[in-house]
Design a protein around this motif. Structure first.
Motif, mmCIF file in Angstrom:
data_model
loop_
_atom_site.group_PDB
_atom_site.id
_atom_site.type_symbol
_atom_site.label_atom_id
_atom_site.label_comp_id
_atom_site.label_asym_id
_atom_site.label_seq_id
_atom_site.Cartn_x
_atom_site.Cartn_y
_atom_site.Cartn_z
ATOM 1 N N LYS A 92 0.839 -1.198 0.000
ATOM 2 C CA LYS A 92 0.000 0.000 0.000
ATOM 3 C C LYS A 92 0.881 1.258 0.000
ATOM 4 O O LYS A 92 1.972 1.261 0.563
ATOM 5 N N PRO A 93 0.400 2.332 -0.641
ATOM 6 C CA PRO A 93 1.228 3.530 -0.800
ATOM 7 C C PRO A 93 1.829 4.053 0.500
ATOM 8 O O PRO A 93 2.994 4.477 0.530
ATOM 9 N N GLU A 94 1.057 4.023 1.581
ATOM 10 C CA GLU A 94 1.558 4.587 2.833
ATOM 11 C C GLU A 94 2.667 3.760 3.474
ATOM 12 O O GLU A 94 3.305 4.210 4.433
ATOM 13 N N ARG A 95 2.933 2.565 2.936
ATOM 14 C CA ARG A 95 3.990 1.706 3.489
ATOM 15 C C ARG A 95 5.138 1.477 2.495
ATOM 16 O O ARG A 95 6.052 0.694 2.763
ATOM 17 N N ARG A 96 5.114 2.180 1.393
ATOM 18 C CA ARG A 96 6.182 2.006 0.397
ATOM 19 C C ARG A 96 7.539 2.442 0.919
ATOM 20 O O ARG A 96 8.571 2.013 0.397
ATOM 21 N N GLU A 115 8.832 -5.741 9.595
ATOM 22 C CA GLU A 115 7.722 -4.824 9.849
ATOM 23 C C GLU A 115 6.531 -5.039 8.915
ATOM 24 O O GLU A 115 5.444 -4.496 9.161
ATOM 25 N N ILE A 116 6.703 -5.787 7.828
ATOM 26 C CA ILE A 116 5.619 -5.929 6.867
ATOM 27 C C ILE A 116 4.475 -6.716 7.500
ATOM 28 O O ILE A 116 4.698 -7.682 8.249
ATOM 29 N N ARG A 117 3.255 -6.302 7.232
ATOM 30 C CA ARG A 117 2.068 -6.948 7.786
ATOM 31 C C ARG A 117 1.088 -7.269 6.661
ATOM 32 O O ARG A 117 1.115 -6.646 5.602
ATOM 33 N N ALA A 118 0.198 -8.206 6.933
ATOM 34 C CA ALA A 118 -0.787 -8.605 5.919
ATOM 35 C C ALA A 118 -1.629 -7.410 5.475
ATOM 36 O O ALA A 118 -1.985 -7.292 4.291
ATOM 37 N N ASP A 119 -1.934 -6.506 6.399
ATOM 38 C CA ASP A 119 -2.751 -5.345 6.059
ATOM 39 C C ASP A 119 -2.029 -4.369 5.143
ATOM 40 O O ASP A 119 -2.662 -3.474 4.559
ATOM 41 N N ASP A 120 -0.701 -4.528 5.019
ATOM 42 C CA ASP A 120 0.073 -3.643 4.143
ATOM 43 C C ASP A 120 -0.025 -4.046 2.678
ATOM 44 O O ASP A 120 0.461 -3.306 1.813
ATOM 45 N N LEU A 121 -0.606 -5.197 2.387
ATOM 46 C CA LEU A 121 -0.524 -5.798 1.054
ATOM 47 C C LEU A 121 -1.887 -5.940 0.406
ATOM 48 O O LEU A 121 -2.864 -6.335 1.056
ATOM 49 N N THR A 122 -1.935 -5.644 -0.882
ATOM 50 C CA THR A 122 -3.127 -5.910 -1.690
ATOM 51 C C THR A 122 -2.715 -6.771 -2.885
ATOM 52 O O THR A 122 -1.579 -6.665 -3.369
ATOM 53 N N PRO A 123 -3.604 -7.638 -3.374
ATOM 54 C CA PRO A 123 -3.237 -8.508 -4.504
ATOM 55 C C PRO A 123 -2.839 -7.714 -5.740
ATOM 56 O O PRO A 123 -3.405 -6.660 -6.037
ATOM 57 N N ALA A 124 -1.838 -8.225 -6.454
ATOM 58 C CA ALA A 124 -1.351 -7.617 -7.693
ATOM 59 C C ALA A 124 -1.415 -8.655 -8.807
ATOM 60 O O ALA A 124 -1.512 -9.861 -8.545
ATOM 61 N N PRO A 125 -1.382 -8.227 -10.069
ATOM 62 C CA PRO A 125 -1.448 -9.199 -11.172
ATOM 63 C C PRO A 125 -0.301 -10.208 -11.133
ATOM 64 O O PRO A 125 0.828 -9.881 -10.761
ATOM 65 N N ALA A 126 -0.619 -11.428 -11.532
ATOM 66 C CA ALA A 126 0.363 -12.508 -11.562
ATOM 67 C C ALA A 126 1.070 -12.547 -12.917
ATOM 68 O O ALA A 126 0.632 -11.935 -13.895
#
Length: 400
Positions: A232-236, A334-345
């Protein structure tokens, strides 16, 4: 009267287009045809990859991959500079997170030096200065690695071919190849084309196209899907460069990693799972012929027997975001599941021999007035200009 082209190229990905560009430059008066089955260029492996300009550190010294990645990194960067294509030589770190990986990292460093790369080993303090959020006992810093939009590169290649007089045909799937009178006939769903010389750059279908031409590549393409998440942008801010783990030398893939992308977003991944379709980007995508070929192929079962533990881990990561995140946390705790959204494979065309051995290097074979590029996975995009030059240089042995 039907036009007879000097060269017909099957496949409009980055390797097919770079080969067309190289032929345009080597044979300025030749007529060149590029056939692509999709409605646009770079629709599959090229358009779904991570956009990295690789250095060549991973590949055995003397291999085509090592040579073409090293030289291709420079030629790709120069091409982008010349044609105004956005790119960023942001650098990469390959991180050891355990003591066992430190020994593997040392071996990889020696390989990189054998490949004449500008790299350095750094300790945990220097790593923290470069990547404050990365956990590691040490790393290899690869300053020459970068990122680029390979779709934009392909559009530039296509433009150069057209400016040189070449013809580009989209929406033309080659379904049959015949020969006669010193010519090759390429039959698509609604047209037929004649050429004096055939070049097969069909990527995920290169083995089938080779066999249409009665050339035996002595391998089978087995598709592996690589699944990604986007941060997510806020965690880049967690990722400053390209961040890779030290790869498992017994496994053909590089492991989940972090990739900055042109446009500012950051991807995390991929895993590597068997795709049930050669262009199977979704988990439910299925093609009966593709799967039947894989399941009937002895090499697949021999590979599975050798790598079943690694394969099981990859499948778990595919169905469990928790497991995927756990792998990512090895590098960035520090990475968390909430930091991630699915992206194209993406889907990798992995060439496999009948004995289960992976085809590690680029595999280019010669047929009757033809050349077949039968294994060109990563780093083929980085190396594409060099692959194209290499293929074009092999033509005079057959060209008359």
């Amino acid at each position: 009267m039907k036009t007879v082209f000097d060269f017909a190229i099957v496949g409009g990905g980055i390797v097919g287009l770079s080969t067309g560009m190289a032929l345009t430059r080597r044979f300025p008066s030749a007529s060149i045809l590029v056939l692509e089955k999709e409605a646009g260029w770079a629709a599959h492996q090229t358009g779904h990859n991570s956009g990295v300009i690789h250095s060549g550190i991973y590949y055995p010294p003397g291999s085509l991959k090592a040579k073409f990645a090293r030289e291709g990194s420079r030629s790709m960067t120069s091409f982008c500079e010349e044609h105004g294509i956005e790119h960023d030589i942001c650098g990469k770190v390959i991180v050891a997170t355990t003591k066992d990986e430190l020994a593997l990292m040392d071996n990889l460093y020696r390989r990189g030096r054998q490949n004449r790369l500008d790299i350095e080993k750094i300790g945990p303090e220097a790593l923290k200065e470069i990547e404050p959020h990365v956990n590691g006992l040490g790393a290899i810093r690869v300053p020459g690695a970068g990122i680029v939009d390979y779709r934009a590169v392909c559009r530039a290649f296509a433009r150069i071919i057209e400016e040189g007089g070449g013809e580009l045909r989209l929406g033309q799937e080659v379904r049959r190849i015949t020969r006669g009178g010193g010519r090759v006939e390429l039959v698509t769903q609604d047209a037929a084309y004649s050429a004096r010389f055939l070049i097969n750059c069909a990527g995920l279908f290169c083995d089938r196209v080779a066999r249409m031409d009665d050339a035996d590549p002595q391998l089978k393409i087995v598709p592996f899907r690589g699944e990604y998440y986007e941060i997510k942008p806020e965690r880049r801010y967690l990722v400053k460069h390209l961040i890779y783990p030290v790869p498992n030398p017994a496994f053909p893939f590089l492991g989940v990693h972090y990739t900055r992308m042109i446009g500012g977003h950051v991807e995390a991944g991929p895993n590597a799972v068997l795709a049930f379709k050669r262009e199977g980007y979704g988990k439910r995508d299925f093609n009966l012929r593709d799967m039947a070929e894989v399941l009937a192929y002895p090499g697949f079962w021999k590979l599975s027997a050798k790598y079943w533990r690694e394969g099981l881990e990859e499948m778990v990561r595919s169905v469990s975001k928790v497991a995927f995140v756990k792998s990512l946390q090895r590098l960035i705790p520090e990475i968390r599941a909430d930091d991630l959204t699915p992206a194209p494979a993406g889907v990798r065309a992995q060439a496999l021999k009948p004995d289960g051995a992976l085809v590690d290097d680029f595999h280019i074979i010669e047929g009757e007035r033809s050349i077949h590029v039968c294994n060109a996975p990563s780093p083929a995009a980085t190396a594409s200009i060099e692959i194209g030059r290499h293929v074009a240089a092999r033509v005079p042995a057959f060209w008359s």
